[in-house]
Scaffold this motif. Structure first.
Motif, PDB file in Angstrom:
ATOM      1  N   UNK A  14       0.810  -1.124   0.005  1.00 10.61           N
ATOM      2  CA  UNK A  14       0.062   0.061   0.020  1.00 10.61           C
ATOM      3  C   UNK A  14       0.873   1.305   0.179  1.00 10.61           C
ATOM      4  N   UNK A  15       2.180   1.077   0.145  1.00  6.81           N
ATOM      5  CA  UNK A  15       3.055   2.143   0.415  1.00  6.81           C
ATOM      6  C   UNK A  15       3.201   2.746   1.611  1.00  6.81           C
ATOM      7  N   UNK A  16       2.373   2.101   2.727  1.00  6.86           N
ATOM      8  CA  UNK A  16       2.915   2.477   4.068  1.00  6.86           C
ATOM      9  C   UNK A  16       3.586   1.731   4.744  1.00  6.86           C
ATOM     10  N   UNK A  17       4.131   2.235   5.778  1.00  5.86           N
ATOM     11  CA  UNK A  17       5.080   1.560   6.424  1.00  5.86           C
ATOM     12  C   UNK A  17       4.523   0.387   7.333  1.00  5.86           C
ATOM     13  N   UNK A  18       4.993  -0.879   7.214  1.00  4.60           N
ATOM     14  CA  UNK A  18       4.833  -1.796   8.063  1.00  4.60           C
ATOM     15  C   UNK A  18       5.878  -2.519   8.840  1.00  4.60           C
ATOM     16  N   UNK A  19       5.266  -3.258  10.013  1.00  6.53           N
ATOM     17  CA  UNK A  19       6.445  -3.825  10.902  1.00  6.53           C
ATOM     18  C   UNK A  19       7.028  -5.089  10.154  1.00  6.53           C
ATOM     19  N   UNK A  20       8.235  -5.179  10.294  1.00  2.72           N
ATOM     20  CA  UNK A  20       8.680  -6.467   9.994  1.00  2.72           C
ATOM     21  C   UNK A  20       9.042  -7.467  11.122  1.00  2.72           C
ATOM     22  N   UNK A  21       8.411  -8.469  11.336  1.00  2.00           N
ATOM     23  CA  UNK A  21       8.323  -9.370  12.597  1.00  2.00           C
ATOM     24  C   UNK A  21       8.748 -10.456  12.087  1.00  2.00           C
ATOM     25  N   UNK A  22       9.709 -11.100  12.801  1.00  4.45           N
ATOM     26  CA  UNK A  22      10.527 -12.277  12.387  1.00  4.45           C
ATOM     27  C   UNK A  22       9.789 -13.235  13.253  1.00  4.45           C
TER      28      UNK A  22
END
Length: 168
Positions: A35-43
């Motif tokens: 979407x172009x929005x920042x998202x969290x990268x969760x491992x």
């Protein structure tokens, strides 16, 4: 001690992590989603070993995943911090040689993780220039935009460590 300079002109990466060479991945804690929005990268459990250079709560990995944490600034490093980077690169190389899947991560997955991954590539026989180029091609053109880290790699981390310790 400075930890991370705010650089609004540096865009978040398009992916949470990228494979740099087989088994060795580089990533961060946030990315720009579809979407172009920042998202969290969760491992979770995608990797056998996660090396974290900037720890943020809630970003994983799951219990049972080997996790090495060595917080360092995205700026000048002292001899102890450089020694830790060298150890992380060795551990990442050893794990990849054993057939394990390794993620090295920092905030965006550009500088601190790039320093560890590039040093691992140099340990495996690549020149500093080839290691830097590979990291930038596989992760982002923004990878290793910290000129000081590029200087460390070009000098060789053991040499940079020795010089920093002499200056202390």
């Amino acid at each position: 001690m400075r930890t991370r300079r705010k650089q609004p002109d540096v865009p978040a990466p398009d992916r949470p992590w990228n494979e740099i060479v087989p088994g060795l991945w580089m990533g961060g804690h946030e990315f720009r989603g579809h979407s172009g929005q920042r998202e969290l990268a969760v491992v979770r459990d995608e990797f056998d070993l996660v090396q974290t250079l900037l720890r943020l709560p809630g970003h994983g990995p799951d219990p049972g995943v080997e996790h090495h944490v060595w917080p360092i600034p995205d700026g000048p490093l002292d001899g102890t911090q450089l020694a830790g980077v060298i150890r992380l690169a060795q551990a990442a190389s050893d794990a990849v040689d054993e057939g394990r899947k390794v993620l090295v991560r920092c905030f965006h997955g550009y500088n601190r993780s790039g320093l560890v991954v590039a040093h691992a590539l140099i340990r495996a026989g690549r020149s500093a220039e080839e290691a830097i180029r590979t990291v930038r091609e596989r992760r982002s053109p923004w990878a290793l935009h910290n000129d000081l880290f590029v200087d460390y790699l070009r000098a060789g981390l053991p040499t940079a460590r020795l010089l920093e310790e002499l200056a202390e």
